[in-house]
Motif scaffolding. Structure first.
Motif, PDB file in Angstrom:
ATOM      1  N   UNK A   1      -5.680  -1.394  -9.139  1.00  0.00           N
ATOM      2  CA  UNK A   1      -4.680  -0.539  -8.494  1.00  0.00           C
ATOM      3  C   UNK A   1      -4.324   0.656  -9.372  1.00  0.00           C
ATOM      4  N   UNK A   2      -4.339   0.458 -10.684  1.00  0.00           N
ATOM      5  CA  UNK A   2      -4.002   1.561 -11.591  1.00  0.00           C
ATOM      6  C   UNK A   2      -5.062   2.651 -11.565  1.00  0.00           C
ATOM      7  N   UNK A   3      -6.266   2.297 -11.199  1.00  0.00           N
ATOM      8  CA  UNK A   3      -7.313   3.318 -11.107  1.00  0.00           C
ATOM      9  C   UNK A   3      -7.345   3.969  -9.729  1.00  0.00           C
ATOM     10  N   UNK A   4      -6.403   3.598  -8.861  1.00  0.00           N
ATOM     11  CA  UNK A   4      -6.328   4.145  -7.507  1.00  0.00           C
ATOM     12  C   UNK A   4      -5.630   5.498  -7.474  1.00  0.00           C
ATOM     13  N   UNK A   5      -5.175   5.832  -6.304  1.00  0.00           N
ATOM     14  CA  UNK A   5      -4.549   7.125  -6.091  1.00  0.00           C
ATOM     15  C   UNK A   5      -3.112   7.190  -6.576  1.00  0.00           C
ATOM     16  N   UNK A   6      -2.483   8.301  -6.267  1.00  0.00           N
ATOM     17  CA  UNK A   6      -1.130   8.588  -6.729  1.00  0.00           C
ATOM     18  C   UNK A   6      -0.110   7.576  -6.202  1.00  0.00           C
ATOM     19  N   UNK A   7      -0.160   7.260  -4.919  1.00  0.00           N
ATOM     20  CA  UNK A   7       0.796   6.327  -4.335  1.00  0.00           C
ATOM     21  C   UNK A   7       0.611   4.916  -4.890  1.00  0.00           C
ATOM     22  N   UNK A   8      -0.644   4.510  -5.085  1.00  0.00           N
ATOM     23  CA  UNK A   8      -0.911   3.183  -5.647  1.00  0.00           C
ATOM     24  C   UNK A   8      -0.335   3.064  -7.052  1.00  0.00           C
ATOM     25  N   UNK A   9      -0.481   4.110  -7.851  1.00  0.00           N
ATOM     26  CA  UNK A   9       0.053   4.087  -9.207  1.00  0.00           C
ATOM     27  C   UNK A   9       1.568   4.108  -9.211  1.00  0.00           C
ATOM     28  N   UNK A  10       2.165   4.868  -8.307  1.00  0.00           N
ATOM     29  CA  UNK A  10       3.620   4.919  -8.216  1.00  0.00           C
ATOM     30  C   UNK A  10       4.198   3.551  -7.840  1.00  0.00           C
ATOM     31  N   UNK A  11       3.625   2.917  -6.837  1.00  0.00           N
ATOM     32  CA  UNK A  11       4.117   1.604  -6.406  1.00  0.00           C
ATOM     33  C   UNK A  11       3.843   0.525  -7.444  1.00  0.00           C
ATOM     34  N   UNK A  12       2.694   0.606  -8.113  1.00  0.00           N
ATOM     35  CA  UNK A  12       2.390  -0.356  -9.166  1.00  0.00           C
ATOM     36  C   UNK A  12       3.367  -0.203 -10.325  1.00  0.00           C
ATOM     37  N   UNK A  13       3.658   1.023 -10.696  1.00  0.00           N
ATOM     38  CA  UNK A  13       4.643   1.258 -11.744  1.00  0.00           C
ATOM     39  C   UNK A  13       6.021   0.759 -11.352  1.00  0.00           C
ATOM     40  N   UNK A  14       6.393   0.963 -10.097  1.00  0.00           N
ATOM     41  CA  UNK A  14       7.683   0.478  -9.619  1.00  0.00           C
ATOM     42  C   UNK A  14       7.751  -1.044  -9.696  1.00  0.00           C
ATOM     43  N   UNK A  15       6.670  -1.718  -9.271  1.00  0.00           N
ATOM     44  CA  UNK A  15       6.645  -3.182  -9.324  1.00  0.00           C
ATOM     45  C   UNK A  15       6.731  -3.673 -10.769  1.00  0.00           C
ATOM     46  N   UNK A  16       5.977  -3.050 -11.665  1.00  0.00           N
ATOM     47  CA  UNK A  16       6.013  -3.465 -13.070  1.00  0.00           C
ATOM     48  C   UNK A  16       7.386  -3.203 -13.683  1.00  0.00           C
ATOM     49  N   UNK A  17       8.057  -2.154 -13.243  1.00  0.00           N
ATOM     50  CA  UNK A  17       9.412  -1.897 -13.721  1.00  0.00           C
ATOM     51  C   UNK A  17      10.404  -2.938 -13.221  1.00  0.00           C
ATOM     52  N   UNK A  18      10.239  -3.377 -11.966  1.00  0.00           N
ATOM     53  CA  UNK A  18      11.136  -4.404 -11.416  1.00  0.00           C
ATOM     54  C   UNK A  18      11.006  -5.729 -12.157  1.00  0.00           C
ATOM     55  N   UNK A  19       9.776  -6.103 -12.493  1.00  0.00           N
ATOM     56  CA  UNK A  19       9.573  -7.397 -13.142  1.00  0.00           C
ATOM     57  C   UNK A  19       9.600  -7.289 -14.661  1.00  0.00           C
ATOM     58  N   UNK A  20       9.875  -6.103 -15.199  1.00  0.00           N
ATOM     59  CA  UNK A  20       9.853  -5.884 -16.648  1.00  0.00           C
ATOM     60  C   UNK A  20      10.815  -6.788 -17.427  1.00  0.00           C
ATOM     61  N   UNK A  21      12.057  -7.015 -16.986  1.00  0.00           N
ATOM     62  CA  UNK A  21      12.931  -7.892 -17.776  1.00  0.00           C
ATOM     63  C   UNK A  21      12.373  -9.316 -17.925  1.00  0.00           C
ATOM     64  N   UNK A  22      11.792  -9.832 -16.856  1.00  0.00           N
ATOM     65  CA  UNK A  22      11.201 -11.173 -16.922  1.00  0.00           C
ATOM     66  C   UNK A  22       9.955 -11.157 -17.797  1.00  0.00           C
ATOM     67  N   UNK A  23       9.128 -10.122 -17.631  1.00  0.00           N
ATOM     68  CA  UNK A  23       7.896 -10.036 -18.416  1.00  0.00           C
ATOM     69  C   UNK A  23       8.185  -9.854 -19.902  1.00  0.00           C
ATOM     70  N   UNK A  24       9.284  -9.191 -20.234  1.00  0.00           N
ATOM     71  CA  UNK A  24       9.648  -9.041 -21.640  1.00  0.00           C
ATOM     72  C   UNK A  24       9.947 -10.403 -22.266  1.00  0.00           C
ATOM     73  N   UNK A  25      10.673 -11.237 -21.555  1.00  0.00           N
ATOM     74  CA  UNK A  25      10.971 -12.582 -22.061  1.00  0.00           C
ATOM     75  C   UNK A  25       9.683 -13.391 -22.197  1.00  0.00           C
ATOM     76  N   UNK A  26       8.817 -13.301 -21.199  1.00  0.00           N
ATOM     77  CA  UNK A  26       7.554 -14.040 -21.246  1.00  0.00           C
ATOM     78  C   UNK A  26       6.674 -13.533 -22.387  1.00  0.00           C
ATOM     79  N   UNK A  27       6.659 -12.221 -22.621  1.00  0.00           N
ATOM     80  CA  UNK A  27       5.850 -11.676 -23.708  1.00  0.00           C
ATOM     81  C   UNK A  27       6.373 -12.111 -25.078  1.00  0.00           C
TER      82      UNK A  27
END
Length: 105
Positions: free
Chosen positions: A30-56
């Motif tokens: 998805x990151x190698x996709x178009x502009x909208x795909x990257x925007x939505x992927x970034x938004x999703x990763x930002x939403x789950x970032x607090x949980x992913x930080x704890x997991x990392x």
């Protein structure tokens, strides 16, 4: 019966959305996709970032505890659209949590 369907549906949804965490094959595609795909992927990763930080952090100190590798940020999401989506998601994640918290009162 209704509660078990809700729990099962929630588990399936979390697993399906968890497939798009940073570093997964789906995320890299998805990151190698178009502009909208990257925007939505970034938004999703930002939403789950607090949980992913704890997991990392857990993965960093106990490396053999988790059966997968964890990344906080998609390394192939190099466009401005991914960054903007990530920051909007990061700002939005406390708001989503706060909205759920205020409904319980």
């Amino acid at each position: 019966m209704k509660r078990s369907l809700l729990v099962a549906g929630t588990i399936v949804l979390v697993l399906a959305l968890g497939a798009c965490v940073a570093g997964s094959a789906e995320s890299q595609h998805a990151a190698s996709g178009g502009l909208l795909a990257q925007l939505l992927l970034g938004f999703w990763h930002g939403l789950i970032a607090p949980v992913m930080l704890i997991i990392e952090v857990v993965d960093r100190f106990l490396p053999h505890l988790l059966p997968w590798s964890v990344r906080f940020y998609e390394s192939r999401g190099t466009s401005v659209a991914y960054d903007v989506g990530f920051y909007f998601g990061l700002v939005g994640s406390p708001l989503v949590i706060g909205a759920g918290w205020s409904r319980r009162r």
